[in-house]
Enzyme design. Sequence first.
Site, PDB file in Angstrom:
ATOM      1  N   LYS A   1       0.846  -1.196   0.000  1.00 55.42           N
ATOM      2  CA  LYS A   1       0.000   0.000   0.000  1.00 55.42           C
ATOM      3  C   LYS A   1       0.880   1.245   0.000  1.00 55.42           C
ATOM      4  O   LYS A   1       1.693   1.440   0.904  1.00 55.42           O
ATOM      5  CB  LYS A   1      -0.916  -0.011   1.237  1.00 55.42           C
ATOM      6  CG  LYS A   1      -1.757   1.263   1.437  1.00 55.42           C
ATOM      7  CD  LYS A   1      -2.661   1.155   2.674  1.00 55.42           C
ATOM      8  CE  LYS A   1      -3.414   2.446   2.942  1.00 55.42           C
ATOM      9  NZ  LYS A   1      -4.242   2.390   4.172  1.00 55.42           N
TER      10      LYS A   1
ATOM     11  N   ASP B   1      -3.033   9.956   4.195  1.00 51.73           N
ATOM     12  CA  ASP B   1      -4.415   9.526   4.405  1.00 51.73           C
ATOM     13  C   ASP B   1      -5.126  10.463   5.371  1.00 51.73           C
ATOM     14  O   ASP B   1      -4.984  10.340   6.588  1.00 51.73           O
ATOM     15  CB  ASP B   1      -4.431   8.088   4.943  1.00 51.73           C
ATOM     16  CG  ASP B   1      -5.852   7.556   5.125  1.00 51.73           C
ATOM     17  OD1 ASP B   1      -6.801   8.204   4.632  1.00 51.73           O
ATOM     18  OD2 ASP B   1      -5.998   6.485   5.757  1.00 51.73           O
TER      19      ASP B   1
ATOM     20  N   LYS C   1     -10.459  11.964   9.303  1.00 51.56           N
ATOM     21  CA  LYS C   1      -9.869  11.509  10.561  1.00 51.56           C
ATOM     22  C   LYS C   1      -9.789  12.653  11.568  1.00 51.56           C
ATOM     23  O   LYS C   1      -9.751  13.822  11.163  1.00 51.56           O
ATOM     24  CB  LYS C   1      -8.432  11.012  10.302  1.00 51.56           C
ATOM     25  CG  LYS C   1      -8.347   9.708   9.529  1.00 51.56           C
ATOM     26  CD  LYS C   1      -6.898   9.257   9.395  1.00 51.56           C
ATOM     27  CE  LYS C   1      -6.811   7.954   8.635  1.00 51.56           C
ATOM     28  NZ  LYS C   1      -7.383   6.813   9.353  1.00 51.56           N
TER      29      LYS C   1
ATOM     30  N   ASP D   1       1.345   6.080   5.746  1.00 51.00           N
ATOM     31  CA  ASP D   1       0.395   5.134   5.159  1.00 51.00           C
ATOM     32  C   ASP D   1       0.913   4.526   3.846  1.00 51.00           C
ATOM     33  O   ASP D   1       0.214   3.751   3.196  1.00 51.00           O
ATOM     34  CB  ASP D   1      -0.954   5.828   4.956  1.00 51.00           C
ATOM     35  CG  ASP D   1      -2.139   4.900   5.148  1.00 51.00           C
ATOM     36  OD1 ASP D   1      -1.946   3.796   5.708  1.00 51.00           O
ATOM     37  OD2 ASP D   1      -3.256   5.265   4.734  1.00 51.00           O
TER      38      ASP D   1
ATOM     39  N   ASP E   1     -12.569   6.513   4.416  1.00 52.55           N
ATOM     40  CA  ASP E   1     -11.305   6.250   5.114  1.00 52.55           C
ATOM     41  C   ASP E   1     -10.856   4.793   4.945  1.00 52.55           C
ATOM     42  O   ASP E   1      -9.730   4.454   5.276  1.00 52.55           O
ATOM     43  CB  ASP E   1     -11.471   6.596   6.601  1.00 52.55           C
ATOM     44  CG  ASP E   1     -10.143   6.785   7.310  1.00 52.55           C
ATOM     45  OD1 ASP E   1      -9.100   6.844   6.617  1.00 52.55           O
ATOM     46  OD2 ASP E   1     -10.151   6.879   8.556  1.00 52.55           O
TER      47      ASP E   1
ATOM     48  N   ARG F   1      -7.802  -0.599   1.051  1.00 58.36           N
ATOM     49  CA  ARG F   1      -8.296  -1.834   0.426  1.00 58.36           C
ATOM     50  C   ARG F   1      -8.774  -1.560  -0.994  1.00 58.36           C
ATOM     51  O   ARG F   1      -8.764  -2.451  -1.833  1.00 58.36           O
ATOM     52  CB  ARG F   1      -9.393  -2.443   1.302  1.00 58.36           C
ATOM     53  CG  ARG F   1     -10.614  -1.603   1.457  1.00 58.36           C
ATOM     54  CD  ARG F   1     -11.484  -2.025   2.642  1.00 58.36           C
ATOM     55  NE  ARG F   1     -10.879  -1.649   3.923  1.00 58.36           N
ATOM     56  CZ  ARG F   1     -11.409  -1.931   5.104  1.00 58.36           C
ATOM     57  NH1 ARG F   1     -12.543  -2.605   5.178  1.00 58.36           N
ATOM     58  NH2 ARG F   1     -10.808  -1.546   6.211  1.00 58.36           N
TER      59      ARG F   1
HETATM   60  N1  BES Z   1      -4.437   3.969   7.123  1.00 54.32           N
HETATM   61  C1  BES Z   1      -5.569   3.640   7.904  1.00 54.32           C
HETATM   62  C2  BES Z   1      -5.272   2.574   8.970  1.00 54.32           C
HETATM   63  C3  BES Z   1      -4.371   2.995  10.091  1.00 54.32           C
HETATM   64  C4  BES Z   1      -4.890   3.491  11.266  1.00 54.32           C
HETATM   65  C5  BES Z   1      -3.002   2.797  10.007  1.00 54.32           C
HETATM   66  C6  BES Z   1      -4.052   3.834  12.311  1.00 54.32           C
HETATM   67  C7  BES Z   1      -2.166   3.131  11.057  1.00 54.32           C
HETATM   68  C8  BES Z   1      -2.697   3.638  12.209  1.00 54.32           C
HETATM   69  C9  BES Z   1      -6.677   3.103   7.001  1.00 54.32           C
HETATM   70  O1  BES Z   1      -6.760   3.680   5.761  1.00 54.32           O
HETATM   71  C10 BES Z   1      -7.971   3.389   7.708  1.00 54.32           C
HETATM   72  O2  BES Z   1      -8.274   4.540   7.871  1.00 54.32           O
HETATM   73  N2  BES Z   1      -8.687   2.342   8.109  1.00 54.32           N
HETATM   74  C11 BES Z   1      -9.929   2.495   8.783  1.00 54.32           C
HETATM   75  C12 BES Z   1     -10.900   1.501   8.227  1.00 54.32           C
HETATM   76  C13 BES Z   1     -12.313   1.681   8.710  1.00 54.32           C
HETATM   77  C14 BES Z   1     -12.886   2.984   8.193  1.00 54.32           C
HETATM   78  C15 BES Z   1     -13.149   0.521   8.231  1.00 54.32           C
HETATM   79  C16 BES Z   1      -9.696   2.247  10.281  1.00 54.32           C
HETATM   80  O3  BES Z   1      -8.925   1.357  10.621  1.00 54.32           O
HETATM   81  O4  BES Z   1     -10.256   2.992  11.067  1.00 54.32           O
HETATM   82 ZN    ZN Z   2      -5.034   4.427   4.951  1.00 59.41          ZN
HETATM   83 MN    MN Z   3      -7.878   5.447   5.751  1.00 55.29          MN
END
Ligand code: BES
Ligand code: ZN
Ligand code: MN
Length: 517
Positions: A285, A290, A297, A308, A367, A371
């Site tokens: 990735k 992000d 966020k 990210d 967010d 994926r």
């Molecule tokens: N890049 C984030 C995941 C992340 C969170 C990495 C904290 C490192 C530290 C990812 O893109 C994300 O935001 N995932 C969401 C998914 C959810 C919306 C289903 C998450 O984990 O909150």
């Molecule tokens: Zn992300």
């Molecule tokens: Mn995200």
Amino acid sequence: MQIAPRHFSSVQLRFMNIAVVTAGVADHATPLLILFVAEGETENTAEFGEVNQAISGQISAVLQKGDFRGREGQSVLLYPGEDALAAERLLLVGVGKRESLDAEKVRRAAGTAVKQALRVGVERATMILSGLRSESLGAAPVSRATAEGVTLGSYVFDELKTKQENNGTRKLGVIEILQTDGEDTDLLEEAVRLGRVVAEAENFARTLGNLPGNVATPAYLGQKAEEIASQFGMRATILGPAELREESMGALLAVSQGSDEEPRLIILEHQKGPAGSRPLLLVGKGLTFDSGGISIKPAQSMEEMKFDMCGGAAVLGAMRAIGELDIPINVIGVVPSSENLINGRAMKPGDVIKTHHGKTVEVVNTDAEGRLILADALSYIRRFNPAAIVDAATLTGACVIALGAHASAALGNDESLVEEIRQAGARAGQRVWPLPMFEEYRDQIKSEYADIKNSGGRPAGTITAAWFLREFVEETPWVHLDIAGTAYGDGKLPYLTKGSTGAPTRLFVEWVLARAG
Ligand code: BES
Ligand code: ZN
Ligand code: MN
């Protein structure tokens, strides 16, 4: 006009030489002699005895006082006087109990040693490694792990500071490994080179990770991939917006449409195996920042979302090492890269998009973008007829809650490949641990309006994210590594610094080496 420091394009790697030298322990002139000492051994090794005797039992005296016992992480600096020892200083570094020594303990001890050497400010340091050896850990693996620990432990990221605070610590230019009892020099040098190349590649990945979003853009990552390709004889294919539209990469395009920064799909082909043999695929990735998009966020720690793209950085790092080591196998590295920002064209919660694969996705949360870009990459790579796929992604906050910083999550469609990756991680000192992919979890990504939706909600968030990816992999053996908790951190291990860890670069290379036989 961008006034971002784009000219910091060099990704400087400090050059530290690691040389195997043959000399006597007591009469080798050096600014700093480093002796690794196992816990609870008063006699330790022959070299220990020799140094101890030369300085009239000062090491025994220190051990007897009990302020240094040879425990992991302990160290003590002595100034023995030059008529006793040709070395100006003597550093004792604890390694813990000899019977529990493994490659990771060696990396950590070497990290502790090199950080002390940087602090003292010497230009050269000499290590005696016999204290790191055990019945199950011979001279070659000890030398390799030492080279890794030393190279990783001397990493500094100060490229963006006008006044480089660490200039003093940059003095250390050579680590000598003292070869004492007639080991095969060629063998040791080969092991040192392997460790140094892998660790330098991981440092390269760290720098990509540490560079901020206004420097390390998708286009920048594409340039770095092209540099790797031209340096190590690989083919680089970098798709921009026009090519991505041509390929109908609807998910990668949807994520990037909220940003002024152009997306890239980066492909590096190392074709050094038998012609026509199915390649290993490494996918990472490469989300260069992000914000969460419209599902934005919180501001707190949002700056960490420059990390990210660490999965993508590790793929580029691994490809660099694979190229430099010229491993005789076919490996293809793929990095989908984009920002996730917010403008008038940004994707909105509820939007339905069409992926490269053809499946439609309801974007219930902007967010959950990682994926989406991975889905298109995983679908695109089917044309390479992969033997196996491993992807790494900072994919879910849920993974940080589940495993913290001490293991990445491993999920996949093939239990024996998960186990193979678990073992590669254990050898590399980058642990992964499996999470289950029971069929029932898949129900959470069923959508009313499209084939699937991009979030399964909070329960088992790491598992439902993996189920989403699996939709685009189909039957090829595949492992997904969620590195959200391991890709960056506070730098508490001796060979780490605050920020990007470079993980899982070492794991990737270890796996490819094992596959190459
Ligand atoms: N890049 C984030 C995941 C992340 C969170 C990495 C904290 C490192 C530290 C990812 O893109 C994300 O935001 N995932 C969401 C998914 C959810 C919306 C289903 C998450 O984990 O909150
Ligand atoms: Zn992300
Ligand atoms: Mn995200």
